[in-house]
Motif scaffolding. Structure first.
Motif, PDB file in Angstrom:
ATOM      1  N   TYR A  69       0.944  -1.161  -0.125  1.00  8.59           N
ATOM      2  CA  TYR A  69      -0.066   0.093  -0.060  1.00  8.59           C
ATOM      3  C   TYR A  69       0.909   1.174   0.017  1.00  8.59           C
ATOM      4  O   TYR A  69       1.949   1.339   0.499  1.00  8.59           O
ATOM      5  N   HIS A  70       0.339   2.252  -0.539  1.00 13.09           N
ATOM      6  CA  HIS A  70       1.075   3.688  -0.642  1.00 13.09           C
ATOM      7  C   HIS A  70       1.097   4.095   0.799  1.00 13.09           C
ATOM      8  O   HIS A  70       0.002   4.211   1.416  1.00 13.09           O
ATOM      9  N   ASN A  71       2.119   4.730   1.167  1.00 15.05           N
ATOM     10  CA  ASN A  71       2.083   5.560   2.276  1.00 15.05           C
ATOM     11  C   ASN A  71       1.793   4.982   3.645  1.00 15.05           C
ATOM     12  O   ASN A  71       0.683   5.263   4.082  1.00 15.05           O
ATOM     13  N   ILE A  72       2.114   3.619   3.760  1.00 12.15           N
ATOM     14  CA  ILE A  72       1.708   2.857   5.102  1.00 12.15           C
ATOM     15  C   ILE A  72       2.883   2.610   5.715  1.00 12.15           C
ATOM     16  O   ILE A  72       4.017   2.091   5.154  1.00 12.15           O
ATOM     17  N   ALA A  73       2.902   2.569   6.993  1.00 15.68           N
ATOM     18  CA  ALA A  73       4.154   2.267   7.947  1.00 15.68           C
ATOM     19  C   ALA A  73       4.357   0.748   7.748  1.00 15.68           C
ATOM     20  O   ALA A  73       3.234   0.123   8.004  1.00 15.68           O
ATOM     21  N   ALA A  74       5.550   0.239   8.015  1.00 15.49           N
ATOM     22  CA  ALA A  74       5.772  -1.158   7.887  1.00 15.49           C
ATOM     23  C   ALA A  74       4.920  -1.689   8.998  1.00 15.49           C
ATOM     24  O   ALA A  74       4.444  -3.091   8.787  1.00 15.49           O
ATOM     25  N   GLU A  75       5.012  -0.980  10.144  1.00 15.91           N
ATOM     26  CA  GLU A  75       4.455  -1.741  11.396  1.00 15.91           C
ATOM     27  C   GLU A  75       2.921  -1.787  11.349  1.00 15.91           C
ATOM     28  O   GLU A  75       2.341  -2.266  12.371  1.00 15.91           O
ATOM     29  N   ASN A  76       2.353  -0.977  10.536  1.00 13.14           N
ATOM     30  CA  ASN A  76       0.919  -0.804  10.401  1.00 13.14           C
ATOM     31  C   ASN A  76       0.375  -2.218  10.169  1.00 13.14           C
ATOM     32  O   ASN A  76       0.690  -3.182   9.483  1.00 13.14           O
ATOM     33  N   LEU A  77      -0.674  -2.771  11.093  1.00  8.93           N
ATOM     34  CA  LEU A  77      -1.232  -3.958  11.078  1.00  8.93           C
ATOM     35  C   LEU A  77      -1.445  -4.461   9.490  1.00  8.93           C
ATOM     36  O   LEU A  77      -1.642  -5.617   9.317  1.00  8.93           O
ATOM     37  N   GLN A  78      -2.019  -3.508   8.753  1.00  8.20           N
ATOM     38  CA  GLN A  78      -2.666  -3.729   7.223  1.00  8.20           C
ATOM     39  C   GLN A  78      -1.440  -3.718   6.494  1.00  8.20           C
ATOM     40  O   GLN A  78      -1.719  -3.993   5.176  1.00  8.20           O
ATOM     41  N   SER A  79      -0.072  -3.455   6.711  1.00 10.77           N
ATOM     42  CA  SER A  79       0.784  -3.202   5.652  1.00 10.77           C
ATOM     43  C   SER A  79       1.315  -4.746   5.096  1.00 10.77           C
ATOM     44  O   SER A  79       1.066  -5.717   5.915  1.00 10.77           O
ATOM     45  N   TYR A  80       1.485  -4.698   3.875  1.00  9.35           N
ATOM     46  CA  TYR A  80       2.046  -6.235   3.421  1.00  9.35           C
ATOM     47  C   TYR A  80       3.275  -6.554   4.165  1.00  9.35           C
ATOM     48  O   TYR A  80       3.506  -7.680   4.001  1.00  9.35           O
ATOM     49  N   ARG A  81       4.219  -5.624   4.651  1.00  6.64           N
ATOM     50  CA  ARG A  81       5.261  -6.193   5.412  1.00  6.64           C
ATOM     51  C   ARG A  81       4.839  -6.771   6.639  1.00  6.64           C
ATOM     52  O   ARG A  81       5.342  -7.895   6.810  1.00  6.64           O
ATOM     53  N   THR A  82       3.815  -6.400   7.394  1.00  7.22           N
ATOM     54  CA  THR A  82       3.174  -7.090   8.170  1.00  7.22           C
ATOM     55  C   THR A  82       2.601  -8.387   8.096  1.00  7.22           C
ATOM     56  O   THR A  82       2.920  -9.407   8.825  1.00  7.22           O
ATOM     57  N   PHE A  83       2.043  -8.580   6.931  1.00  5.50           N
ATOM     58  CA  PHE A  83       1.373  -9.570   6.579  1.00  5.50           C
ATOM     59  C   PHE A  83       2.656 -10.691   6.281  1.00  5.50           C
ATOM     60  O   PHE A  83       2.441 -11.966   6.785  1.00  5.50           O
ATOM     61  N   MET A  84       3.809 -10.237   5.574  1.00  2.84           N
ATOM     62  CA  MET A  84       4.604 -11.229   5.315  1.00  2.84           C
ATOM     63  C   MET A  84       5.335 -11.691   6.627  1.00  2.84           C
ATOM     64  O   MET A  84       5.937 -12.867   6.767  1.00  2.84           O
ATOM     65  N   GLN A  85       5.712 -10.682   7.562  1.00  4.05           N
ATOM     66  CA  GLN A  85       6.229 -11.192   8.839  1.00  4.05           C
ATOM     67  C   GLN A  85       5.461 -12.218   9.563  1.00  4.05           C
ATOM     68  O   GLN A  85       6.028 -13.131   9.934  1.00  4.05           O
ATOM     69  N   LYS A  86       4.152 -11.808   9.531  1.00  2.77           N
ATOM     70  CA  LYS A  86       3.262 -12.815  10.421  1.00  2.77           C
ATOM     71  C   LYS A  86       3.078 -13.927   9.546  1.00  2.77           C
ATOM     72  O   LYS A  86       3.004 -15.113  10.242  1.00  2.77           O
ATOM     73  N   HIS A  87       3.140 -14.163   8.138  1.00  3.43           N
ATOM     74  CA  HIS A  87       2.731 -15.406   7.661  1.00  3.43           C
ATOM     75  C   HIS A  87       4.148 -16.367   7.214  1.00  3.43           C
ATOM     76  O   HIS A  87       3.822 -17.494   7.090  1.00  3.43           O
ATOM     77  N   LEU A  88       5.040 -15.475   6.970  1.00  6.31           N
ATOM     78  CA  LEU A  88       6.384 -16.299   6.570  1.00  6.31           C
ATOM     79  C   LEU A  88       7.694 -15.718   7.289  1.00  6.31           C
ATOM     80  O   LEU A  88       8.159 -16.745   7.912  1.00  6.31           O
TER      81      LEU A  88
END
Ligand code: F6R
Length: 268
Positions: A69-88
């Protein structure tokens, strides 16, 4: 295009996991292209299991996600960074410094960020295997209908349909971003292999258009028809609108005569 139709979503995940593990076995320093969304979660679970069993290591693997997502903090629960951290990422031996997403903050220039991402992919030797899901509207990454088939990593405005499809993932208090950075269709087509996973009846129409429809910017996934090594792994529900189902089931059986079940990366 190789189309593999399996009975259940679990089998789709298992077959896809076989591809990824085979690649990492063959090339421990593989460069993987990753997707978010509900579909690949079960694939990531299987990869984590294999890591835990000691049969798979990501220590030398590099990853590039399709979108963020544009302009989303990495630690935001909805960021794809968070998704990847959580799932893999948090569950395997991959260094965060080897994991990349196409980020762009409000202060950054999306055009420059897009170009930088493209350069980074090239600098790491290009993507060996790109995992993809498909939107109900035929998008891959966030390449929405009307995306240029020659597109590169850039910012895209999401369609109303995509926003509605993904709204289930946001609570009432969370703001759903309307723009995202995404690899372009040309970027995706440059991966050595692409593996698209689709499950469920709500994907059936998009899957049909992708495989047998005309090459068309209104179904961005149809661009995969141009890829030399594209495998589409789907369950029966996602295949339900394909009139060529019998052919694909038969072709898959025939193909196994000339390659063992694990020889997937050398087929297509
Ligand atoms: C996400 C992505 C999207 C999804 C697609 C399907 O990184 O690239 O194209 O793959 O929206 O999402 P699900 O799997 O949630 O149906």
């Amino acid at each position: 295009m190789q189309v593999i139709i399996l009975d259940t979503p679990e089998q789709v995940a298992e077959k896809s996991a076989q591809w990824v593990t085979e690649l990492i076995e063959q090339k421990p320093a593989a460069v993987l292209g990753l997707a978010t969304g509900s579909t690949p979660i079960s694939l990531y679970q299987l990869l984590v299991e294999q890591y835990r069993q000691g049969v798979l290591s990501f220590a030398n693997v590099t990853t590039f996600n399709l979108d963020e997502y544009h302009n989303i903090a990495a630690e935001n629960l909805q960021s794809y960074r968070t998704f990847m951290q959580k799932h893999l990422f948090e569950h395997v031996d991959i260094a965060v410094s080897r994991t990349f997403l196409p980020t762009c903050s409000a202060e950054q220039n999306p055009r420059l960020q897009g170009e930088e991402y493209e350069q980074l992919i090239k600098a790491k030797g290009g993507i060996d295997l790109q995992i993809l899901g498909i939107g109900a509207n035929g998008h891959i990454g966030f390449n929405e209908p009307t995306s240029s088939l020659a597109s590169r990593t850039r910012i895209k405005t999401l369609t109303k349909q995509t926003l509605a499809d993904n709204s289930r993932l946001f609570t009432q208090d969370e703001v759903q971003p309307t723009m995202a950075m995404t690899m372009g269709i040309a970027t995706i087509l440059e991966a050595n292999h692409v593996l698209l996973m689709a499950t469920g009846e709500n994907k059936a129409s998009a899957v049909k258009q992708m495989i047998t429809g005309p090459l068309n910017a209104m179904c961005p996934a149809s661009a995969l028809q141009l890829h030399q090594h594209a495998v589409i792994i789907i369950d029966k529900a996602a295949a339900s609108e394909l009139t060529e189902q019998d052919y694909f089931l038969w072709a898959d059986k025939e193909q196994r005569k000339v390659t063992d079940d694990h020889g997937l990366l050398t087929v297509c």
